[in-house]
Design an enzyme around this catalytic site. Sequence first.
Site, PDB file in Angstrom:
ATOM      1  CG  HIS A  71       6.264  -9.202   8.020  1.00  0.00           C
ATOM      2  ND1 HIS A  71       7.208  -8.383   7.461  1.00  0.00           N
ATOM      3  CD2 HIS A  71       5.136  -8.464   8.137  1.00  0.00           C
ATOM      4  CE1 HIS A  71       6.675  -7.191   7.270  1.00  0.00           C
ATOM      5  NE2 HIS A  71       5.414  -7.214   7.664  1.00  0.00           N
ATOM      6  CG  ASP A  98      -2.844  -8.334   9.245  1.00  0.00           C
ATOM      7  OD1 ASP A  98      -3.405  -7.272   9.539  1.00  0.00           O
ATOM      8  OD2 ASP A  98      -2.018  -8.417   8.318  1.00  0.00           O
ATOM      9  CG  HIS A 124      -0.684  -5.306   2.248  1.00  0.00           C
ATOM     10  ND1 HIS A 124      -0.050  -5.132   3.455  1.00  0.00           N
ATOM     11  CD2 HIS A 124      -0.618  -4.091   1.619  1.00  0.00           C
ATOM     12  CE1 HIS A 124       0.362  -3.878   3.557  1.00  0.00           C
ATOM     13  NE2 HIS A 124       0.031  -3.222   2.464  1.00  0.00           N
ATOM     14  NE  ARG A 129       2.859  -3.951  12.530  1.00  0.00           N
ATOM     15  CZ  ARG A 129       2.574  -4.107  11.242  1.00  0.00           C
ATOM     16  NH1 ARG A 129       2.013  -3.130  10.555  1.00  0.00           N
ATOM     17  NH2 ARG A 129       2.857  -5.240  10.619  1.00  0.00           N
ATOM     18  CB  SER A 189      -0.949  -0.002   1.199  1.00  0.00           C
ATOM     19  OG  SER A 189      -0.264  -0.306   2.386  1.00  0.00           O
TER      20      SER A 189
HETATM   21  N1  CMX Z   1       1.708 -20.220   6.293  1.00  0.00           N
HETATM   22  C1  CMX Z   1       2.149 -21.152   5.396  1.00  0.00           C
HETATM   23  N2  CMX Z   1       3.144 -20.918   4.520  1.00  0.00           N
HETATM   24  C2  CMX Z   1       3.730 -19.716   4.577  1.00  0.00           C
HETATM   25  C3  CMX Z   1       3.357 -18.724   5.484  1.00  0.00           C
HETATM   26  C4  CMX Z   1       2.292 -19.006   6.370  1.00  0.00           C
HETATM   27  N3  CMX Z   1       1.824 -18.105   7.228  1.00  0.00           N
HETATM   28  N4  CMX Z   1       4.121 -17.639   5.293  1.00  0.00           N
HETATM   29  C5  CMX Z   1       4.945 -17.937   4.280  1.00  0.00           C
HETATM   30  N5  CMX Z   1       4.702 -19.184   3.835  1.00  0.00           N
HETATM   31  C6  CMX Z   1       5.327 -19.876   2.708  1.00  0.00           C
HETATM   32  C7  CMX Z   1       5.193 -18.991   1.466  1.00  0.00           C
HETATM   33  O1  CMX Z   1       3.917 -19.166   0.848  1.00  0.00           O
HETATM   34  C8  CMX Z   1       6.334 -19.460   0.611  1.00  0.00           C
HETATM   35  O2  CMX Z   1       5.941 -20.662  -0.004  1.00  0.00           O
HETATM   36  P1  CMX Z   1       6.411 -21.015  -1.520  1.00  0.00           P
HETATM   37  O3  CMX Z   1       7.884 -21.099  -1.461  1.00  0.00           O
HETATM   38  O4  CMX Z   1       5.714 -22.288  -1.822  1.00  0.00           O
HETATM   39  O5  CMX Z   1       5.946 -19.874  -2.383  1.00  0.00           O
HETATM   40  C9  CMX Z   1       7.418 -19.780   1.662  1.00  0.00           C
HETATM   41  O6  CMX Z   1       6.720 -19.963   2.910  1.00  0.00           O
HETATM   42  C10 CMX Z   1       8.440 -18.674   1.825  1.00  0.00           C
HETATM   43  O7  CMX Z   1       7.750 -17.452   2.095  1.00  0.00           O
HETATM   44  P2  CMX Z   1       8.463 -16.280   2.954  1.00  0.00           P
HETATM   45  O8  CMX Z   1       9.687 -15.867   2.203  1.00  0.00           O
HETATM   46  O9  CMX Z   1       8.635 -16.686   4.365  1.00  0.00           O
HETATM   47  O10 CMX Z   1       7.346 -15.164   2.946  1.00  0.00           O
HETATM   48  P3  CMX Z   1       7.063 -14.056   1.844  1.00  0.00           P
HETATM   49  O11 CMX Z   1       7.969 -12.914   2.100  1.00  0.00           O
HETATM   50  O12 CMX Z   1       7.070 -14.617   0.457  1.00  0.00           O
HETATM   51  O13 CMX Z   1       5.559 -13.650   2.159  1.00  0.00           O
HETATM   52  C11 CMX Z   1       3.739 -13.156   3.582  1.00  0.00           C
HETATM   53  C12 CMX Z   1       5.218 -12.925   3.331  1.00  0.00           C
HETATM   54  C13 CMX Z   1       3.277 -12.234   4.690  1.00  0.00           C
HETATM   55  C14 CMX Z   1       2.960 -12.796   2.301  1.00  0.00           C
HETATM   56  C15 CMX Z   1       3.512 -14.624   3.963  1.00  0.00           C
HETATM   57  O14 CMX Z   1       4.198 -14.901   5.165  1.00  0.00           O
HETATM   58  C16 CMX Z   1       2.056 -15.004   4.094  1.00  0.00           C
HETATM   59  O15 CMX Z   1       1.422 -15.344   3.085  1.00  0.00           O
HETATM   60  N6  CMX Z   1       1.477 -14.952   5.352  1.00  0.00           N
HETATM   61  C17 CMX Z   1       0.070 -15.210   5.567  1.00  0.00           C
HETATM   62  C18 CMX Z   1      -0.751 -13.991   5.163  1.00  0.00           C
HETATM   63  C19 CMX Z   1      -0.550 -12.833   6.138  1.00  0.00           C
HETATM   64  O16 CMX Z   1      -0.614 -12.999   7.340  1.00  0.00           O
HETATM   65  N7  CMX Z   1      -0.342 -11.612   5.597  1.00  0.00           N
HETATM   66  C20 CMX Z   1      -0.243 -10.378   6.405  1.00  0.00           C
HETATM   67  C21 CMX Z   1       1.159  -9.796   6.429  1.00  0.00           C
HETATM   68  C22 CMX Z   1       1.190  -8.471   7.131  1.00  0.00           C
HETATM   69  C23 CMX Z   1       0.913  -7.329   6.160  1.00  0.00           C
HETATM   70  O17 CMX Z   1       1.728  -7.080   5.250  1.00  0.00           O
HETATM   71  O18 CMX Z   1      -0.121  -6.673   6.266  1.00  0.00           O
END
Ligand code: CMX
Length: 474
Positions: free
Chosen positions: A355, A413, A309, A364, A279
């Site tokens: 994250h 979140d 996000h 937070r 954002s």
């Molecule tokens: N549950 C299961 N798998 C997860 C995970 C979770 N909570 N978080 C990351 N992973 C997986 C990813 O999908 C990725 O899998 P692939 O290699 O198959 O694509 C792997 O672990 C590596 O990911 P990462 O490098 O640790 O995380 P990213 O930087 O790519 O993504 C985020 C970060 C937040 C998008 C991810 O952790 C996620 O999807 N979390 C759940 C959704 C969430 O809570 N989002 C809110 C974040 C806060 C915000 O920005 O507002």
Amino acid sequence: MISARTVRNFHSFRALRASSNLKDALRDVIPTKRQELLDIKKNYSDVKVGDITIGSVIGGMRGNQSMFWQGTSLDPQEGIRFQGLTIPDCLNQMGGISEIHGGRSSLLPESMLWLLMTGKTPTKQQTNDLSKELGERALNFPSKVHKLVSSLPEGMHPMTQLAIGLASLNQYSSFAKEYEKGTIGKNDYWDYIYEDVLNLVAYLPLLTGQIYANITNNSKPLGEFSDKVDWSHNIAALLGMTTDSVNKHNLSQERANDFTDLVRLYTAIHVDHEGGNVSAHTTHLVGSALGDPYISYSSGIMGLAGPLHGLAAQEVVRFLTEMNSKISSPKNETEIVDYLWSILNSHRVVPGYGHAVLRKPDPRFVAMLNFAKERPQEFNEDKNVYLMQKLSEVAPTVLMEHGKCKNPFPNVDSASGILFHHYGIQELLFFTVIFGCSRAMGALTQLVWDRALGLPIERPRSLDFGAIKSLCRK
Ligand code: CMX
């Protein structure tokens, strides 16, 4: 209290608006910062910032430190700092009792806005004045925009409604109007951007309240706006969550005060999370083409609406309520662990965990959890809140064993949406609108600084498969 009609009729009183002196405080710090940036540009432009790798190019620019951001910095281990201050620092230094919000001792987002703009913590008086200034600016909320937003259909995604409302305010942008005249110089852009930003922030409680009325109350207002209370109190009132509003959920005075404090805390700690999040980055990118703050932040809002996000808070509520319906008790760790594995084995993510930057529990999240812990009588009987807390103890071990995500800890979140849900905000898609109110303060403060410092249009280069393969061969 002032009715919506009075709000719409207030245009002629624009000249009488109270001033908080935030603009003067900002004007004072701009010359020094401009000089600092010029020196860096002149003398250090060739200094390398880490190594950009092919992994970063094809991996969402992860780890690539290539944005300039004034207000906040994010340390993977420690979490967010607002102009150098941690969340506990902010609570200690700015969370005192304030006249305009009835003597409650919560941290106000207005204080955070002042801090982000100027780099200095405001006095209580400055925070109060800024609350009043935002209240008075809100009285100029254009009636045409109010009419447009109140005509949006009940079933339209609340974030789409917010983006429409924000984008439609663009016709009132002082920056766009001055730019159109072709007479303003670059050094003065920030002044007009600032005016738009403060107006936009001031209008957000009204937009938010109308969107909530659209999706829950046939577009009929749930509360009245007042220029005598703080910004978050207006959000709570317009959601029908104060005793002087429609009070949809029959909240007692004490519970209504607590809900308003929750809005204050939530919106204060969500203002900014460095520049790279979707954002904030989107707002900065669109603004770099000299889009005014309304269209820039409308774009940022659409970025916030993604489930990875801002929408994650809603996913968490769905996740916790569903898990609670399938396990015998939120105290049963074995069943929680089994449930988590069933999610992971079906290649789904555990919402509220992980994250892109953080590698420790999100401070937070800790602040939100503490809000619940400080009110045991309110939250002890809520099995979703109990599960949220239990999950934060259990899920990291499971996620570590799963071995995929780099950060197995809870992000903000995982706690925020469930607390709003507890007080009666049941419309899950709506949570992100409140997030959007808060994030405006950080993303748009940076837009003021982008123009004050004369940052250029953002235009990175891209590489096609051929170029990447040739780099690989080398
Ligand atoms: N549950 C299961 N798998 C997860 C995970 C979770 N909570 N978080 C990351 N992973 C997986 C990813 O999908 C990725 O899998 P692939 O290699 O198959 O694509 C792997 O672990 C590596 O990911 P990462 O490098 O640790 O995380 P990213 O930087 O790519 O993504 C985020 C970060 C937040 C998008 C991810 O952790 C996620 O999807 N979390 C759940 C959704 C969430 O809570 N989002 C809110 C974040 C806060 C915000 O920005 O507002």
